[in-house]
Every structure is written in structure tokens, then in C-alpha cells.
Design a protein around this motif. Sequence first.
Motif, PDB file in Angstrom:
ATOM      1  N   ALA A 191       2.663   4.227  -4.178  1.00 52.03           N
ATOM      2  CA  ALA A 191       1.534   3.765  -3.267  1.00 52.03           C
ATOM      3  C   ALA A 191      -0.012   4.091  -4.033  1.00 52.03           C
ATOM      4  N   THR A 192       0.196   4.963  -4.911  1.00 47.92           N
ATOM      5  CA  THR A 192      -1.150   5.185  -5.538  1.00 47.92           C
ATOM      6  C   THR A 192      -1.394   4.410  -6.497  1.00 47.92           C
ATOM      7  N   ASN A 193      -0.540   3.734  -7.177  1.00 48.90           N
ATOM      8  CA  ASN A 193      -0.541   3.094  -8.373  1.00 48.90           C
ATOM      9  C   ASN A 193      -1.031   1.665  -8.085  1.00 48.90           C
ATOM     10  N   ALA A 194      -2.285   1.176  -8.200  1.00 50.78           N
ATOM     11  CA  ALA A 194      -2.802  -0.074  -7.710  1.00 50.78           C
ATOM     12  C   ALA A 194      -2.067  -1.156  -8.660  1.00 50.78           C
ATOM     13  N   ALA A 195      -1.830  -0.737  -9.996  1.00 51.43           N
ATOM     14  CA  ALA A 195      -1.348  -1.917 -10.756  1.00 51.43           C
ATOM     15  C   ALA A 195       0.281  -2.019 -10.501  1.00 51.43           C
ATOM     16  N   ALA A 196       1.022  -1.109  -9.923  1.00 52.88           N
ATOM     17  CA  ALA A 196       2.632  -1.158  -9.478  1.00 52.88           C
ATOM     18  C   ALA A 196       2.324  -2.045  -8.107  1.00 52.88           C
ATOM     19  N   VAL A 197       1.523  -1.638  -7.244  1.00 55.17           N
ATOM     20  CA  VAL A 197       1.355  -2.546  -5.966  1.00 55.17           C
ATOM     21  C   VAL A 197       1.173  -3.964  -6.144  1.00 55.17           C
ATOM     22  N   SER A 198      -0.055  -4.119  -7.092  1.00 52.29           N
ATOM     23  CA  SER A 198      -0.359  -5.829  -7.343  1.00 52.29           C
ATOM     24  C   SER A 198       0.939  -6.403  -7.821  1.00 52.29           C
ATOM     25  N   GLU A 199       1.650  -5.574  -8.761  1.00 53.70           N
ATOM     26  CA  GLU A 199       2.661  -6.330  -9.348  1.00 53.70           C
ATOM     27  C   GLU A 199       3.957  -6.596  -8.345  1.00 53.70           C
ATOM     28  N   LEU A 200       4.221  -5.713  -7.577  1.00 54.20           N
ATOM     29  CA  LEU A 200       4.931  -5.956  -6.395  1.00 54.20           C
ATOM     30  C   LEU A 200       4.588  -7.141  -5.711  1.00 54.20           C
ATOM     31  N   ARG A 201       3.336  -7.085  -5.171  1.00 54.02           N
ATOM     32  CA  ARG A 201       2.635  -8.334  -4.361  1.00 54.02           C
ATOM     33  C   ARG A 201       3.165  -9.567  -5.157  1.00 54.02           C
ATOM     34  N   ARG A 202       2.681  -9.724  -6.511  1.00 56.64           N
ATOM     35  CA  ARG A 202       3.135 -10.935  -7.405  1.00 56.64           C
ATOM     36  C   ARG A 202       4.458 -11.466  -7.308  1.00 56.64           C
ATOM     37  N   ARG A 203       5.470 -10.357  -7.784  1.00 54.17           N
ATOM     38  CA  ARG A 203       7.013 -10.624  -7.415  1.00 54.17           C
ATOM     39  C   ARG A 203       7.275 -11.128  -6.101  1.00 54.17           C
ATOM     40  N   LYS A 204       7.007 -10.403  -5.196  1.00 53.80           N
ATOM     41  CA  LYS A 204       7.405 -10.658  -3.685  1.00 53.80           C
ATOM     42  C   LYS A 204       6.632 -11.913  -3.151  1.00 53.80           C
ATOM     43  N   LEU A 205       5.715 -12.454  -3.903  1.00 55.63           N
ATOM     44  CA  LEU A 205       4.960 -13.573  -3.318  1.00 55.63           C
ATOM     45  C   LEU A 205       4.406 -13.145  -1.861  1.00 55.63           C
ATOM     46  N   ARG A 206       3.851 -12.077  -1.855  1.00 55.31           N
ATOM     47  CA  ARG A 206       2.973 -11.641  -0.614  1.00 55.31           C
ATOM     48  C   ARG A 206       1.791 -11.380  -0.947  1.00 55.31           C
ATOM     49  N   VAL A 207       0.845 -12.065  -0.843  1.00 59.02           N
ATOM     50  CA  VAL A 207      -0.717 -12.081  -1.268  1.00 59.02           C
ATOM     51  C   VAL A 207      -1.349 -11.003  -0.599  1.00 59.02           C
ATOM     52  N   ASP A 208      -1.375 -10.778   0.633  1.00 60.24           N
ATOM     53  CA  ASP A 208      -2.478  -9.830   1.290  1.00 60.24           C
ATOM     54  C   ASP A 208      -1.657  -9.203   2.468  1.00 60.24           C
ATOM     55  N   LYS A 209      -0.684  -9.746   2.888  1.00 65.53           N
ATOM     56  CA  LYS A 209      -0.051  -8.852   4.117  1.00 65.53           C
ATOM     57  C   LYS A 209       0.390  -7.548   3.707  1.00 65.53           C
ATOM     58  N   PRO A 210      -0.008  -6.616   4.728  1.00 66.37           N
ATOM     59  CA  PRO A 210       0.246  -4.908   4.209  1.00 66.37           C
ATOM     60  C   PRO A 210       1.585  -4.693   3.906  1.00 66.37           C
ATOM     61  N   PHE A 211       1.541  -3.644   3.261  1.00 59.01           N
ATOM     62  CA  PHE A 211       2.938  -3.166   2.919  1.00 59.01           C
ATOM     63  C   PHE A 211       3.115  -1.781   3.833  1.00 59.01           C
ATOM     64  N   ALA A 212       4.278  -1.570   3.990  1.00 62.54           N
ATOM     65  CA  ALA A 212       4.803  -0.295   4.726  1.00 62.54           C
ATOM     66  C   ALA A 212       4.790   0.829   3.642  1.00 62.54           C
ATOM     67  N   LEU A 213       4.370   2.168   4.128  1.00 59.23           N
ATOM     68  CA  LEU A 213       4.495   3.307   3.288  1.00 59.23           C
ATOM     69  C   LEU A 213       5.249   4.392   3.897  1.00 59.23           C
ATOM     70  N   MET A 214       5.986   4.988   2.964  1.00 58.71           N
ATOM     71  CA  MET A 214       6.722   6.127   3.615  1.00 58.71           C
ATOM     72  C   MET A 214       5.956   7.612   2.752  1.00 58.71           C
ATOM     73  N   MET A 215       6.107   8.590   3.447  1.00 57.34           N
ATOM     74  CA  MET A 215       5.292   9.815   2.954  1.00 57.34           C
ATOM     75  C   MET A 215       6.276  10.843   3.149  1.00 57.34           C
ATOM     76  N   PRO A 216       6.415  12.075   2.675  1.00 58.98           N
ATOM     77  CA  PRO A 216       7.263  13.041   2.632  1.00 58.98           C
ATOM     78  C   PRO A 216       7.376  14.224   3.847  1.00 58.98           C
ATOM     79  N   ASP A 217       6.116  14.068   4.562  1.00 64.91           N
ATOM     80  CA  ASP A 217       6.017  15.016   5.479  1.00 64.91           C
ATOM     81  C   ASP A 217       4.712  14.664   6.465  1.00 64.91           C
ATOM     82  N   ILE A 218       4.661  15.421   7.506  1.00 65.69           N
ATOM     83  CA  ILE A 218       3.372  15.390   8.380  1.00 65.69           C
ATOM     84  C   ILE A 218       1.934  15.822   7.613  1.00 65.69           C
TER      85      ILE A 218
END
Length: 762
Positions: free
Chosen positions: A235-262
Motif C-alpha cells: 500500500a505504500t508503493n504508488a506504482a503498484a497501487v496504480s498498476e492494480l487500478r489499471r488492471r482491475k479497471l478501478r479508476v478512483d474507487k478507494p481500496f481497502a487496506l490490511m495492517m498487522p496490528d493496532i
Amino acid sequence: MTKQTGLRIHITGVVQGVGFRPFVYGLATRFQLNGWVRNTSAGVNIEVDGEAAVLDEFTKALLDEAPPLSLIDELTATPQALNGFRGFEIVHSEAIADAFQPISPDVSICPDCLRELFDPEDHRYRYPFINCTNCGPRFTIIKDIPYDRPETTMAPFPMCGTCASEYKDPLDRRFHAQPVACPDCGPKVWLEIVGANGRSPLQRNVAILETQKLLGQGKILAIKGLGGFHLACDATNAAAVSELRRRKLRVDKPFALMMPDIATVEKHCFLDETERELLKSIARPIVLLQRRPESPIAREIAPRQDSIGVMLPYTPLHYLIFDENAQFDALVMTSGNLSEEPIAYTNEDARERLSSLADAFLMHDRDIHIRCDDSVARVVEKGIYPLRRSRGYTPFPIKLPWEVPALLATGAELKNAFCITNQKYAFLSHHIGDLENYETLQSFEEGVSHFEKLFRVKPEAIAYDAHPNYLTTRYAQERTERDNVKTVAIQHHHAHIASCMAENGLAGDERVIGVALDGTGYGDDGNIWGGEFLLADYAGYKRVTHLEYFPLAGGDAATKRPSRTALGLLWQLGLDWDANLASVQDQCSEERMALRVQLERKLNTPLTSSMGRLFDAAAALAGVRQRVNYEAQAAIEFEALADDTEMGSYNFDGSNAEIRVRAAIESLIADSLNDVPIPVISARFHNGIVNMVAEICIRLREKSGLNTVALSGGVWQNRYILTRTLKKLREDDFEVLIHRQVPANDGGLALGQAAIASWKLK
């Protein structure tokens, strides 16, 4: 010696698959009682012999000390003659024709299993499918009840000696844990690399280590979870996130995140105590949180928004992916699908549909019987406010305030979830999605069949949305012809208000002032409603006022072009299309000319009273957004910009049969043309809506004598409006009902349909 007697106990509720029988066994042993306990399709039955006073204590302890995942709805204790039992035992389950019981949702890994997962001395060290009676998969692996292993997707995995001994030991926390398994006998995990040219998949722990490595390198992975596949990347890799948007055809809709702990969540987001507890709850929903400005989370996660959706790990596999070898502390975890398709949940389906989206697949061989997306919620007034009810909550029932016939309510076209009723229970389904294609309709039909089987429901009637062209309407009509059952058409906004009433436990004779604000709903007059004030109970409603109508040029197509909605509104109000307005500039001269002709000749210009469309128009006129890529995008971004400190408001005239918006829109346009900052414009618009709702509710109370207000419809997901409206109405001494169990949006609509239909069929 005190005389002994017998007692027969029947318990209903969520009492199977949650460690209830070993709990009863332990209690009986503690109280030195003889008898037996048994699962049936109708609940749990217990027969015991003992002294009357001890039996009373035993019965009280059943209620007071029940396992954490259980929920007792009813306990019936009937005295009987002494049976002469010797010892206490757990007897085989019994199937009872047509009987049913609630089923536990899938829940997150428990602290005991998590500790064992990372204990090198434990037999299940680093085993991705560790579970016990207090945690793990339930709903997504159950094929039928009673909840026993042969009726789950764990049936193909015979238990080894170690697992079998734990499974048979009433004092072990894995006693009759149906998904129990270990590395020797249970499901396996492996990694398939896309384009590996026949290379063997990586197995077990090696697969997990390689998954971590690929994610750290910016790759996109498809990861099989409890209810389907996720698509994951750093989620900190802007290029990876943008590539996922391109492949998934999801232009702007937010992505959910998972983090390991509080602690990690607090590094990236602001958290209050209620949000912290909701994140850590066994349901583990995605929780909407305000991001910290300094967070390195890529802005591409949620473009032009100040909040992000975050969840904690909930399976052992998630925790292994985030272990000390991970080079990331936040992953995108979005549904494994192409935009608008249902989530992939079988290995074959994932390979077929996700191979162009993922660089690798982390798979396993424990089948998912029913797909189930993640739930989404936010915190409002120190309580949960559901936005999508699915994994972790489904199929946990809503208890209704009266007994209802066996019904199916098909829900809405968008954000579909259906509802099955039996006795006093309403079983709202998992999130199905938008019924806009054959694949999602198939998912809907499969879900309905599964729920009817699980909860032993043969519907006496089918309730559906009154919109004639919804796929759910066609489905209901086809079922009517095939199964010869009644159908009940339910007006959309009446269902919204009834949904809020039902989950708040209102009885049938209570009326409310219903404020139903949303984007689209078929009205009794054939127009598109969505800014409605109703006097309602389950039996019916009166539409007392609504937003004034304005045309949607192009119908549904206008929802994707807020600039067209804005110009249609200005045309209806007789206001100029000022060349300096962003909405006017978004259309070339030819488009504007064609649009004016369309409006004047009323060519495909359905009328709407929708608050959602009014928000679209206001956001466009303020210069926020002229075109959208997902539902309510303009309104969501408009809200995100609102200045919390601005106290001014635009004036909406709610004193007539229709709510007049001209003065408010004129003020908004004047501010926009005078370069007033958008955050100030947004706040003034929002404040005007809040004031208008409060003023109309006061007027309706004076006329009707009603003092209870129910707020429902997707617009109430706007936190700015919701929190301020609640405050204002309570200051005016109203009792206000909001949603806490089902979404205010169309995902909760089926509950209202079922409540209304049951009343109409009385």
C-alpha cells in the motif's frame, strides 16, 4: 439426602460450532450432574438429573457463562421424572425435518490459536489453517445443518490421530471444532507464479516466504481467504497501487487496506477507542478511518479523500504474511474481481478470471462453499454504523419484534443483499453486489438457494422492489410462476424506513417520521424518488413532502456526468448557464445545445426528487467533479472537503409540499463565481440540508403528533450530515432511530421489504 429430579432444557440461538456442547459438558461435570447434551437442527437439547437447587444453578450458569461466540435467544427448562443417568455424555447430533437454527459467522483467529501459530514447540507452528471452537471459518464452509464435519467443506480431510483425539475430548477447546486440522492431515497452501512455464508451485512455508518477497518487490498477488480471493499489493508503493487500478479497471474507487496490528494502524490513522475496539472485534470489518497527513500510504489508495478503509488480519494466513520477514506494514486487500464482477472464490474461477490481474496466486485446497466479501463500517456516536454487512456478521440474524411467516425479500438492484425470514428471525445475506450482469445474478440465485436450504425456508411469499425493470423483480416474478407463491411489491423508500424501524425493534402499531434520502428509488408516480419525508409504519406510508423534481437528461447516464445533472437542475429552476461555471465549461457548445434541446423537448429526461442527485449537482456547480467513476463519487469528495468550522448555511425552503432548492443553489453559484473556497461552499450546503431536515421534522411533529424520526437511505452514510442532524434533532427533543445492524444504503433494504411484506400478509 435431598431428592433428585430430572430436567429437560432446549436452547435456541447461535449455539452450534461455538464450543457449546463442551461448555455444557464442563458445567455438568462441575455441578456433578448426570445426563447428556445433543445438537439438533433446531438448537441444543440437554437432559440432566440432579438436586433441584443444583439444577437451578446449572441453568443460570448456562446463561451467565456461555461461550464468547454463542448467543442464546431462548432457553426452555421443563421438569421431568428422574432418568437414572450414569455420568454425562455428548451424544450424536440429530437432524429434525424442517427445523433450523442460526449459524455463526466466520470470525477471526482467537488469541490461543494465534499464540500457537507462532510457537515453535507447537504441533501447528506456522500452520495457515489453525482454528478451534472459538475461531475460524463457519458460514463459508457450511453446506447444511446440523453443523457437523460431513456437512462442511472439511469433509475431504480425514483427521489424523492427534486431531481426532482433540476432536473427541470434551475438555479440549478443539472438541467438535469442525474445521480442526493440522499440517499432517489438513488443507495445504501453495504459490503459483503466473507465466512460470510449468514450474512446480511452491509449497507451504516456502510459498508464504515467496509471497512476502513478491509483495515487497511491488508485485500484485491473488490471495485466497475465508470468503474469496483478495488482490494484494504494497500500500505504500504508488506504482503498484496504480498498476492494480489499471488492471482491475478501478479508476478512483478507494481500496481497502490490511495492517498487522493496532500500533501500525495508529501510525497511519487517527483512532478513537470505539474505532480501536471495532478493528479488534472478532468480526474484523474494514473500518473507515481518518488518515494522518504524514502517513506514507500511497495517495492512490483513496484519491481526493481524507479517510481510508482499514482492517486487521483475521486468518492465520494473514498473520503469517505479516510476520517479521515482511518488508511492508500495509497491504491493499481488495476484492478479487474485475470491476463490477462478483468476487472469485474457487481456485479454477480465480485462475480463469484473475490471471490478467495478478502476478501470482497464493492458493489453498479448503473449498469455500459460499463467497463472502469483507464487511465495511464506520463509527458514529461511539457505535458501529454498517456500510456493508457481510463476513463476520452474516448470517447472524436480526431478531424481529414479532413472528413472521417464511418469506424471501430480494433486496435492491445495487448493493444487493437478500433476506430470508423464519419465525422471529430475519437472516440478511452476505453482500452480493450490483445486479448488473449475469455473473452477479448467478451469485444472487446461488445465495438464495443456500439460505433457503440452511434455514429450512420454503417462502410463502416473495417481496421485491417495485421498480419494474430490476433483475430482482424479474426473479420474483419467475419464482411466482414456477413455485406458485405470492409476491408483494414494496416501494423503495418505505422499505428503507421499515428497515430502520425493524432493526430498532419497533412494533407494528408504531408510526415514525421517516426521512429517506438516497440516490434512486422508483416512486409511486413513476418518477425517481430520493428526497422523501414519510409518515410511516409497516402497513403503509404517506409521502408528506419531498425535494422538488428536476430532470435527469439521459436518465441513468446522467449519474455518471454530474455536470449534466447540474445543468438540468439550473434549467428547471430557470437559472442561467453562466459560462464561468465549471459545469458549463465541462460541456462543449454542441453538447450544451443538444442538452438544451433534450430538456426542452423532454427527450429521455425522467424527473427525480433525489437528494443524491442534488448532491451531484451541487458538487459539480462548486467545481468539485463533473464526471464520476463510481457511485456517489462527487458527493463523497464534496463531503471530504467540507470545512468543519464554517457555520453558514444555504436556505432550503421546506414549508411547502415540495422542498424548494432555488435559493440554496443561487447562493452556491454566487459563492462559486466569487471564488469562495470550496470547503466553505461544501459546509454551507451540508449545513443547509441539516437545517432543512430539522425544520421539516418539527413541522411534521406539530401536524402529526409523532416524535420518533427514522433516518435511512444511502445519503445518511454522509457522516457530516448524519452527526449534525442527530445533534440538532435531539436538541429539539426528538427520538432518533439510525442503523446499527444493517446498512442505511440499499444493502439493508431487504430487511424492510420483509418487515412490510409480513405485515401486509397478516
